[in-house]
Write a protein that holds these residues in place. Structure first.
Motif, PDB file in Angstrom:
ATOM      1  N   ALA A   1      78.024  16.736  15.366  1.00 23.71           N
ATOM      2  CA  ALA A   1      77.310  15.645  14.493  1.00 23.71           C
ATOM      3  C   ALA A   1      76.703  16.127  13.263  1.00 23.71           C
ATOM      4  N   ALA A   2      77.181  15.723  12.091  1.00 28.85           N
ATOM      5  CA  ALA A   2      76.683  16.258  10.937  1.00 28.85           C
ATOM      6  C   ALA A   2      75.658  15.274  10.292  1.00 28.85           C
ATOM      7  N   ALA A   3      74.326  15.469  10.166  1.00 33.45           N
ATOM      8  CA  ALA A   3      73.268  14.353  10.153  1.00 33.45           C
ATOM      9  C   ALA A   3      72.653  14.757   8.523  1.00 33.45           C
ATOM     10  N   ALA A   4      72.198  14.072   8.027  1.00 30.15           N
ATOM     11  CA  ALA A   4      71.347  14.021   6.733  1.00 30.15           C
ATOM     12  C   ALA A   4      69.935  13.776   6.981  1.00 30.15           C
ATOM     13  N   GLY A   5      69.010  14.536   6.769  1.00 22.32           N
ATOM     14  CA  GLY A   5      67.424  13.942   6.991  1.00 22.32           C
ATOM     15  C   GLY A   5      66.541  14.141   5.813  1.00 22.32           C
ATOM     16  N   ALA A   6      65.294  14.098   5.695  1.00 22.48           N
ATOM     17  CA  ALA A   6      64.554  13.908   4.594  1.00 22.48           C
ATOM     18  C   ALA A   6      64.845  15.189   3.734  1.00 22.48           C
ATOM     19  N   GLU A   7      65.067  16.210   4.373  1.00 24.33           N
ATOM     20  CA  GLU A   7      65.193  17.643   3.391  1.00 24.33           C
ATOM     21  C   GLU A   7      66.671  17.569   2.997  1.00 24.33           C
TER      22      GLU A   7
ATOM     23  N   VAL B   1      78.200  18.295  19.392  1.00 21.93           N
ATOM     24  CA  VAL B   1      78.180  16.718  20.154  1.00 21.93           C
ATOM     25  C   VAL B   1      78.300  16.635  21.393  1.00 21.93           C
ATOM     26  N   ARG B   2      78.413  17.875  22.321  1.00 26.28           N
ATOM     27  CA  ARG B   2      78.463  17.751  23.752  1.00 26.28           C
ATOM     28  C   ARG B   2      76.915  18.051  24.403  1.00 26.28           C
ATOM     29  N   THR B   3      76.298  18.985  23.558  1.00 27.94           N
ATOM     30  CA  THR B   3      74.900  19.360  23.953  1.00 27.94           C
ATOM     31  C   THR B   3      73.779  19.197  23.055  1.00 27.94           C
ATOM     32  N   GLY B   4      74.097  18.781  21.890  1.00 19.74           N
ATOM     33  CA  GLY B   4      72.949  18.577  20.710  1.00 19.74           C
ATOM     34  C   GLY B   4      72.376  19.865  20.467  1.00 19.74           C
ATOM     35  N   GLU B   5      72.994  20.800  20.842  1.00 17.97           N
ATOM     36  CA  GLU B   5      72.428  22.144  20.206  1.00 17.97           C
ATOM     37  C   GLU B   5      72.588  22.367  18.684  1.00 17.97           C
ATOM     38  N   PRO B   6      71.809  22.755  17.862  1.00 17.97           N
ATOM     39  CA  PRO B   6      71.957  22.954  16.618  1.00 17.97           C
ATOM     40  C   PRO B   6      72.887  23.911  16.357  1.00 17.97           C
ATOM     41  N   VAL B   7      73.789  23.906  15.353  1.00 19.17           N
ATOM     42  CA  VAL B   7      74.983  24.713  15.287  1.00 19.17           C
ATOM     43  C   VAL B   7      74.886  25.261  13.893  1.00 19.17           C
TER      44      VAL B   7
ATOM     45  N   THR C   1      72.923   8.339  27.486  1.00 15.99           N
ATOM     46  CA  THR C   1      72.519   9.127  26.355  1.00 15.99           C
ATOM     47  C   THR C   1      72.591  10.706  26.558  1.00 15.99           C
ATOM     48  N   LEU C   2      73.315  11.214  25.843  1.00 15.47           N
ATOM     49  CA  LEU C   2      73.579  12.759  26.445  1.00 15.47           C
ATOM     50  C   LEU C   2      72.446  13.516  25.928  1.00 15.47           C
ATOM     51  N   TRP C   3      71.954  13.277  24.550  1.00  9.41           N
ATOM     52  CA  TRP C   3      71.148  14.187  24.135  1.00  9.41           C
ATOM     53  C   TRP C   3      70.381  13.382  22.772  1.00  9.41           C
ATOM     54  N   THR C   4      69.216  13.767  22.638  1.00 11.57           N
ATOM     55  CA  THR C   4      68.464  13.396  21.406  1.00 11.57           C
ATOM     56  C   THR C   4      67.808  14.532  20.680  1.00 11.57           C
ATOM     57  N   ARG C   5      67.869  14.341  19.230  1.00 13.52           N
ATOM     58  CA  ARG C   5      67.165  15.555  18.647  1.00 13.52           C
ATOM     59  C   ARG C   5      66.504  14.961  17.494  1.00 13.52           C
ATOM     60  N   PRO C   6      65.028  15.355  17.278  1.00 14.90           N
ATOM     61  CA  PRO C   6      64.219  14.758  16.224  1.00 14.90           C
ATOM     62  C   PRO C   6      64.522  15.355  14.758  1.00 14.90           C
ATOM     63  N   LEU C   7      64.849  14.536  13.898  1.00 20.32           N
ATOM     64  CA  LEU C   7      65.086  14.849  12.547  1.00 20.32           C
ATOM     65  C   LEU C   7      64.583  14.043  11.695  1.00 20.32           C
ATOM     66  N   PRO C   8      63.286  14.392  10.904  1.00 20.31           N
ATOM     67  CA  PRO C   8      62.419  13.628  10.120  1.00 20.31           C
ATOM     68  C   PRO C   8      63.324  12.829   9.117  1.00 20.31           C
ATOM     69  N   GLY C   9      63.272  11.707   8.995  1.00 26.13           N
ATOM     70  CA  GLY C   9      64.178  10.796   7.916  1.00 26.13           C
ATOM     71  C   GLY C   9      65.483  10.719   8.044  1.00 26.13           C
ATOM     72  N   ALA C  10      65.923  10.763   9.225  1.00 32.31           N
ATOM     73  CA  ALA C  10      67.350  10.795   9.467  1.00 32.31           C
ATOM     74  C   ALA C  10      68.026   9.488   8.782  1.00 32.31           C
ATOM     75  N   ARG C  11      68.812   9.865   8.034  1.00 31.73           N
ATOM     76  CA  ARG C  11      69.513   8.418   7.278  1.00 31.73           C
ATOM     77  C   ARG C  11      71.267   8.626   7.313  1.00 31.73           C
ATOM     78  N   ALA C  12      71.702   9.428   7.819  1.00 33.17           N
ATOM     79  CA  ALA C  12      73.156   9.520   8.029  1.00 33.17           C
ATOM     80  C   ALA C  12      73.723  10.186   9.138  1.00 33.17           C
ATOM     81  N   VAL C  13      74.864   9.909   9.813  1.00 31.08           N
ATOM     82  CA  VAL C  13      75.384  10.801  10.764  1.00 31.08           C
ATOM     83  C   VAL C  13      76.844  10.804  10.552  1.00 31.08           C
ATOM     84  N   THR C  14      77.698  11.796  11.050  1.00 36.66           N
ATOM     85  CA  THR C  14      78.924  11.518  10.868  1.00 36.66           C
ATOM     86  C   THR C  14      79.497  12.719  11.849  1.00 36.66           C
ATOM     87  N   PHE C  15      80.895  12.268  12.189  1.00 40.27           N
ATOM     88  CA  PHE C  15      81.570  13.261  13.056  1.00 40.27           C
ATOM     89  C   PHE C  15      82.427  14.040  12.238  1.00 40.27           C
TER      90      PHE C  15
END
Length: 601
Positions: A502-508, A516-522, A478-492
């Motif tokens: 990694a573009a993800a959709a959450g509750a908001e 994708v390498r560091t997990g830092e927000p972009v 596991t390279l990284w994990t990031r909390p995202l409430p209600g994460a319901r989708a992720v795509t490259f």
């Protein structure tokens, strides 16, 4: 009592005609028979033997070996009836037993509560009720103690008894029989207590004693005072194996049988109890490998008792029998009632005895390396039974901090024990709490040790814990994990300047992008993100098979799966980058895993 001389007793039960009549009437569904029939009695009263003898008459193959024409017709189920569905409880948790019922009835459900609900909703009118037998409830559970039987009574027997389509017969301890009688309608329930009239059968005890003893007067004395068939058997075996000249008294219960036999053999009851302790305190129905008996008994006694065991054939013979000990030559007690008696006599010292046994089992681990690999090569008995001894001995919490123990111990037993500790308010090690979060996956899906370690590695990263050395080559990191409430989708995807994210959709509303390498927000305009091109997708060495709570990783060009990820909760989504990074979204957020499996480039 056993009736007329023109009817022979059942060849397996040796009597019990009154009780067998009740069981036969229940199976036939006669108007006089109850919907729910409970067989109970003290340990050693012959409950299991009675139910086994009855089931022999219900099974066409077994029945063909019995001359039923010589039996009392009222004790023989009519021909043509379907054999009862039998769900043995020995060694199973209530959940495991309930799922076996669900499988038999073809229920496609995901939760135990759904099984219980559907049982209560099965239609019961217009067709004969299905006869269901649950034997050996006293031997339920994967850990020592009465909790297994208590859980089965509440979680399995009650919904079966309330099922409109089922007629239930169960063999239960007296405590559970009383509890069920308080929770089920009295007009649909009957309890057969084999220690009380009219279900007790003193004549059957006399026939048993006469069969086992040479002198009729001794048989009459023994049968008159023995509490049940097990006491008769132990007394007879004691007389056969002990030296001549011992006391002529006969026991009334299992405890008396232990005391008298030790005296006949010129030994102390305490010595016999210590020698039997490793067998008495092991898990339900388990056999102790012969090679472990001496070191464990020595640990209990605090001194080397190997010579006593080697020369104690006469002392031990009535109480033990050979058995398969986890694939090796082993021994076990002849009846759980002997284990109950030995345990009871330890009293408050049982905790210390269990601690000594647990310590001795750990000392049997191969090699001197204290790392996790020692657990992988531990004997099967240690991996299965240590958890029960450690729980009762008060040393389980410290073992739960060992990643090798968590990975290689029997997962059902470990989950049961850890949940019991948690329910009692015991603080578990951080690693154990993370493991317990994954325990439903480990017990339901039964992944191998490598996948268990890989899933635990990922869960540690999610929980912010250091990843321990598991001593195994894992299919990912596991390279990284990031909390995202209600994460319901992720795509490259890629940003306008070509940064892979990694573009993800959450509750908001909207998308959140992570490098994708560091997990830092972009910081990126979601509308400007570029999805992966067909060329990028084609260049990826793997493809995914995504289900509700799993992802399988396949080679791009076909073949067997390379790895699988199983989640303890529903997955929000999954994707893979062109160079093979696995992206995951679940209830805890978003993560990226570098696959370590060999893939075609």
């Amino acid at each position: 009592m056993t009736d007329q001389a023109d009817h022979r007793p059942h060849p397996y039960t040796g009597g019990r005609a009154a009780a067998l009549r009740e069981l036969a009437a229940w199976h036939a569904g006669l108007p006089s028979a109850p919907k729910v029939l409970l067989v109970t009695g003290a340990p050693g009263s012959g409950r299991s033997r009675l139910v086994t003898g009855f089931l022999m008459l219900c099974d066409p193959e077994q029945r063909a070996r019995i001359d039923v024409d010589t039996l009392d017709p009222a004790t023989v189920p009519p021909t043509g009836l379907p054999a009862p569905l039998v769900f043995p409880a020995t060694g199973l948790t209530a959940a495991q037993l309930l799922w076996s019922v669900a499988d038999e009835f073809g229920m496609e459900v995901e939760r135990s509560a759904d099984v219980r609900r559907l049982l209560r909703e099965l239609p019961g009118e217009g067709a004969p009720l299905v006869p269901v037998v649950v034997p050996d409830v006293d031997r339920a559970g994967v850990l020592p103690g009465p909790a297994g039987a208590t859980d089965v009574a509440a979680d399995v027997l009650v919904p079966l008894a309330e099922c409109p389509a089922v007629r239930l017969l169960a063999d239960v301890p007296r405590e559970q029989a009383r509890w069920l009688a308080e929770h089920l309608p009295a007009d649909r329930l009957r309890v057969l207590d084999l220690d009380e009239e009219p279900w007790t059968d003193r004549q059957a005890l006399l026939m048993q004693a006469e069969h086992l003893l040479d002198r009729p007067e001794d048989a009459a004395r023994l049968a008159a005072q023995a509490a049940g068939p097990l006491v008769v058997r132990l007394a007879a075996w004691s007389l056969r194996s002990a030296p001549e000249g011992g006391p002529a008294a006969f026991p009334t219960d299992v405890g008396d049988a232990l005391d008298l036999h030790a005296e006949r053999c010129g030994s102390q009851e305490l010595v016999l109890r210590r020698l039997l302790a490793p067998l008495a305190l092991t898990g339900t129905g388990a056999a102790l490998p012969s090679a472990l008996w001496a070191p464990l008994a020595s640990a209990v006694a605090g001194r080397d008792v190997g010579p006593l065991l080697a020369g104690g054939r006469a002392l031990l013979a009535p109480f033990v029998e050979p058995a398969d000990g986890a694939g090796t030559l082993g021994v076990r007690l002849v009846h759980p009632a002997v284990a109950d008696e030995v345990r009871e006599r330890f009293g408050t010292t049982v905790r210390e005895v269990q601690r000594r046994i647990a310590t001795a089992l750990v000392a049997t681990l191969p090699g001197t390396d204290a790392g996790p690999s020692r657990w992988a090569s531990a004997p099967a008995y240690v991996r299965e039974q240590l958890v029960g001894h450690a729980l009762e001995g008060g040393v389980l919490p410290e073992l739960l901090a060992d990643p090798g123990f968590l990975l290689h111990t029997d997962q059902v037993r470990l989950r049961t024990a850890a949940e019991r500790l948690a329910a009692d308010g015991v603080t578990l090690p951080d690693l154990a709490r993370t493991w317990l979060r994954l325990a439903p996956v480990f017990t339901r899906n039964r992944p191998d040790a490598v996948l268990r370690a890989a899933l635990l590695e990922h869960a540690c990263r999610q929980d912010g814990l250091p990843v321990p050395d598991f001593g195994l080559d894992l299919p990912w990191e596991t390279l990284w994990t990031r909390p995202l409430p209600g994460a319901r989708a992720v795509t490259f995807a890629s940003t306008a300047d070509g940064t892979p994210v990694a573009a993800a959709a959450g509750a908001e509303p909207g998308l959140v992008a992570y490098d994708v390498r560091t997990g830092e927000p972009v910081a990126a305009d979601p509308q400007a993100l570029l999805p992966a091109t067909e060329e990028q997708r084609a260049a990826c060495p793997v493809r995914l098979g995504v289900g509700g709570d799993y992802v399988r990783i396949w080679p791009r060009d076909g073949g067997a799966p390379l790895a699988a990820f199983v989640s303890p909760q529903p997955l929000g989504g999954a994707d893979v980058t062109p160079d093979g990074l696995l992206l995951l979204a679940d209830a805890r957020g978003v993560a990226a895993l570098r696959l370590a499996v060999p893939v075609p480039g």
